[in-house]
Every structure is written in structure tokens, then in C-alpha cells.
Design an enzyme around this catalytic site. Structure first.
Site, PDB file in Angstrom:
ATOM      1  N   VAL A  57       9.069  -6.987   8.870  1.00  0.00           N
ATOM      2  CA  VAL A  57      10.491  -6.643   8.725  1.00  0.00           C
ATOM      3  C   VAL A  57      11.264  -6.418  10.092  1.00  0.00           C
ATOM      4  O   VAL A  57      12.549  -6.503   9.976  1.00  0.00           O
ATOM      5  CB  VAL A  57      10.680  -5.297   8.073  1.00  0.00           C
ATOM      6  CG1 VAL A  57      10.084  -5.624   6.343  1.00  0.00           C
ATOM      7  CG2 VAL A  57      10.166  -4.210   8.577  1.00  0.00           C
TER       8      VAL A  57
ATOM      9  N   TYR B  88       9.821   8.710  15.906  1.00  0.00           N
ATOM     10  CA  TYR B  88       9.902   8.730  14.428  1.00  0.00           C
ATOM     11  C   TYR B  88      11.271   9.588  13.861  1.00  0.00           C
ATOM     12  O   TYR B  88      11.976   8.931  13.016  1.00  0.00           O
ATOM     13  CB  TYR B  88       8.735   9.502  13.689  1.00  0.00           C
ATOM     14  CG  TYR B  88       8.609   9.378  12.236  1.00  0.00           C
ATOM     15  CD1 TYR B  88       8.175   8.058  11.735  1.00  0.00           C
ATOM     16  CD2 TYR B  88       8.695  10.255  11.469  1.00  0.00           C
ATOM     17  CE1 TYR B  88       8.205   7.849  10.263  1.00  0.00           C
ATOM     18  CE2 TYR B  88       8.577  10.242   9.905  1.00  0.00           C
ATOM     19  CZ  TYR B  88       8.209   9.113   9.699  1.00  0.00           C
ATOM     20  OH  TYR B  88       8.103   8.846   8.175  1.00  0.00           O
TER      21      TYR B  88
ATOM     22  N   SER C 205       0.776  -1.063   0.085  1.00  0.00           N
ATOM     23  CA  SER C 205      -0.074  -0.055   0.005  1.00  0.00           C
ATOM     24  C   SER C 205       1.027   1.265  -0.054  1.00  0.00           C
ATOM     25  O   SER C 205       2.020   1.142   0.118  1.00  0.00           O
ATOM     26  CB  SER C 205      -0.764   0.107   1.204  1.00  0.00           C
ATOM     27  OG  SER C 205      -0.122   0.150   2.243  1.00  0.00           O
ATOM     28  N   GLY C 206       0.561   2.396  -0.172  1.00  0.00           N
ATOM     29  CA  GLY C 206       0.934   3.687  -0.181  1.00  0.00           C
ATOM     30  C   GLY C 206       1.954   3.806  -0.854  1.00  0.00           C
ATOM     31  O   GLY C 206       2.081   3.492  -2.141  1.00  0.00           O
TER      32      GLY C 206
ATOM     33  N   ASN D  43      11.136   0.494   2.539  1.00  0.00           N
ATOM     34  CA  ASN D  43      10.162   1.217   2.526  1.00  0.00           C
ATOM     35  C   ASN D  43       9.032   1.166   4.033  1.00  0.00           C
ATOM     36  O   ASN D  43       8.642   2.181   4.305  1.00  0.00           O
ATOM     37  CB  ASN D  43       9.094   1.363   1.142  1.00  0.00           C
ATOM     38  CG  ASN D  43       7.879   1.995   1.245  1.00  0.00           C
ATOM     39  OD1 ASN D  43       7.634   3.185   1.188  1.00  0.00           O
ATOM     40  ND2 ASN D  43       6.749   1.169   1.703  1.00  0.00           N
TER      41      ASN D  43
END
Ligand code: NAD
Length: 265
Positions: free
Chosen positions: A68, A160, A20-21, A94
């Protein structure tokens, strides 16, 4: 883009979080330029849907269910996909998750969770790809999704921003250590990208600030020279350049695609 300089014919590309994205946009661009794509993702339903659409469009595509952040899951996914291909040429790291909070409001569990996916996940997949690429002639390409937050102070992005700073450092490290194997490594630093994920981040920031989501978005874009949300397809175009023969002299770079953002509130 008809020139063969951008062709990925006979190349195999692994794209993490590609169901997605932004990852899906990159996978589509690579497939359209001839690559066989291997999509690694947590979301089984989105994975099956994406692979079905690629195949219906006549592209070579497979999906592997993979977390991941777990080395065993990554190793198993790479072992399975390498039964289908003699050679892996491109890895796009990603997969990543978002978080909103400052150094006091971010819990230790949340901090660790973000690093496990956004940092450890990139490391595990990169190591799996490097083990394969360095054992064969021909080099390879590793492309990382960092973020503009890696280079700019942005409010409430403590965990983040830390993770994307690490992705940038990993990019430089890999580019340095593996150039002698013909392996190039670059990162892109997107700004505010149109999509579901950024909508949720904007909503979370709006709640913290006691403002509407529209006000936050307007305030964000006020700090960019080009006042538009970035489209995933624009990122895919740059990734294609970096992955393709045309990008053969580009390595160890951090490329901002953010409308010349100067700050984010
Ligand atoms: P998204 O949430 O839309 O998609 C992320 C994909 O990664 C999903 O398919 C999800 O299932 C998958 N994923 C999440 N955790 C995973 C895991 N542990 N293992 C495997 N797959 C996993 O996100 P997006 O907006 O497309 O962002 C993609 C990348 O770009 C991320 O690394 C993100 O940090 C980065 N980025 C995004 C923006 C933005 O504005 N959207 C800006 C800068 C950087």
C-alpha cells in the site's frame, strides 16, 4: 444479526492488510454478511491461505499482492480487482505497521517508513477508491483503522502516533469533501487488541522499561475502565455497522473501542 439492515449482499469490499490480524477478522465478518471481499496484502502466503479459507466456506474472495505504500502497486491492484467487479462499494484501510520509540530514539528512516505505510498507504488506497466511486452513482464507504494513540499521549509511540493522528485528519477531510458524492468516511480507534502484533509491542515496551511483558500488560489495563484486551471480532462488528445500510447516517466520526482507556504507560 439476521436483519437485512446489516446486509452487505451485492457489495464489494476491499480490505487492505486483510490476510491476518484485525483485517482478516473484518474480511470474515463482511463475507459472512454477503460481501465479495478483495484482500490486499504484502504477505503472499497468508493471502493465499486466507483466500482459500474464504472460498472453502463458500464466500466470494480474491487476494491481490500489494504494497500500500507504493502508488504503482496500489493502482495495479485496483486495476486488476476492478476487472472482476462492476462496482467497488467499501474500502477498509487496515494495513499498518507498529513502531516503538520516542522522538529521540526514532531514526529518520524509521519515522519515514512508518508514515509511508500508515499515512501514504491510506492516502494511495483512498485515492484509488475515490477515483472509482466518484465516477459512478451510488456513493461508497471508506473506513480507516486509526488508534487510540491518535487522541492520547502514550509513551514511546512517536512515529506511530504521528501516523494515526494523520489517519484521523484524513478521515475528517474525506468525510467533508466527498459527502456530496454519497461517500461516508469514518475511523475506529482501537485500544489494546489481542493478537500477535500487540504481543510484540508489549515485549518491546517491556525491554525499554526493564519489566516483564505481563507487568506492562497489567499496567496498561490498569488505565482502562474495562480491563480486557479488545477482540478483533469486536472491531469487525463495529466496522460492519459502519459499512452497512444501518450506518447510513454516520460519517466523519472517530469511534473509540478501547475499554474506556484513560492512559497508557
Ligand atoms: P497485523 O500486523 O497483525 O496485520 C497487519 C496486516 O497488514 C498484515 O497482514 C500485513 O502483512 C499487512 N501489511 C503490512 N504492511 C503492509 C503494506 N505495506 N501493504 C500491504 N499490506 C501490509 O496488525 P493488526 O494488529 O491486525 O493491525 C491492523 C490495523 O489496526 C493497523 O493499522 C494497526 O495500526 C491498527 N491498530 C492495531 C491495534 C492493535 O492493538 N493490534 C491497535 C490500534 C490500531
Amino acid at each position: 444479526m439476521k436483519t437485512t439492515a446489516f446486509s452487505l449482499a451485492n457489495k464489494t469490499a476491499v480490505i487492505t492488510g486483510g490476510a491476518s490480524g484485525i483485517g482478516l477478522a473484518i474480511a470474515k465478518r463482511f463475507a459472512a454478511h454477503g460481501a465479495a471481499v478483495e484482500i490486499l496484502d504484502l504477505q503472499q502466503v497468508a493471502l493465499d491461505t486466507a483466500v482459500g479459507e474464504f472460498r472453502a466456506a463458500g464466500h466470494r474472495a480474491h487476494g491481490e499482492s500489494c504494497d500500500v505504500s507504493e502508488p504503482a502497486s496500489v493502482d495495479a491492484a485496483f486495476a486488476r480487482l476492478l476487472t472482476r467487479h462492476a462496482r467497488l462499494h467499501i474500502l477498509v484501510n487496515n494495513a499498518g505497521i507498529a513502531h516503538v520509540g520516542n522522538a529521540l530514539t526514532t531514526t529518520p528512516d524509521d519515522f519515514a517508513r512508518i508514515q509511508r505505510v500508515n499515512v501514504n498507504g491510506v492516502a494511495h488506497c483512498t485515492q484509488a477508491a475515490l477515483r472509482h466511486m466518484t465516477a459512478r452513482p451510488g456513493g461508497g464507504v471508506i473506513l480507516n483503522l486509526a488508534s487510540t494513540v491518535a487522541q492520547m499521549a502514550i509513551a514511546d509511540r512517536f512515529a506511530y502516533a504521528t501516523s494515526k493522528g494523520a489517519v484521523l485528519a484524513m478521515t475528517y477531510s474525506i468525510a467533508k469533501d466527498f459527502l456530496s458524492h454519497g461517500i461516508r468516511c469514518n475511523a475506529i480507534l482501537p485500544g489494546v487488541v489481542e493478537g500477535e502484533r500487540i504481543r510484540k509491542v508489549i515485549e518491546a515496551k517491556a525491554e525499554i522499561a526493564g519489566k516483564s511483558a505481563a507487568e506492562i500488560q497489567t499496567a496498561w489495563l490498569a488505565h482502562a475502565s474495562i480491563k480486557e484486551l479488545i477482540q478483533p471480532e469486536q472491531l469487525a462488528d463495529v466496522m460492519l455497522l459502519l459499512a452497512s445500510p444501518r450506518g447510513r447516517t454516520i460519517s466523519g466520526q472517530a469511534i473509540s473501542i478501547d475499554g474506556n482507556l484513560q492512559a497508557l504507560v
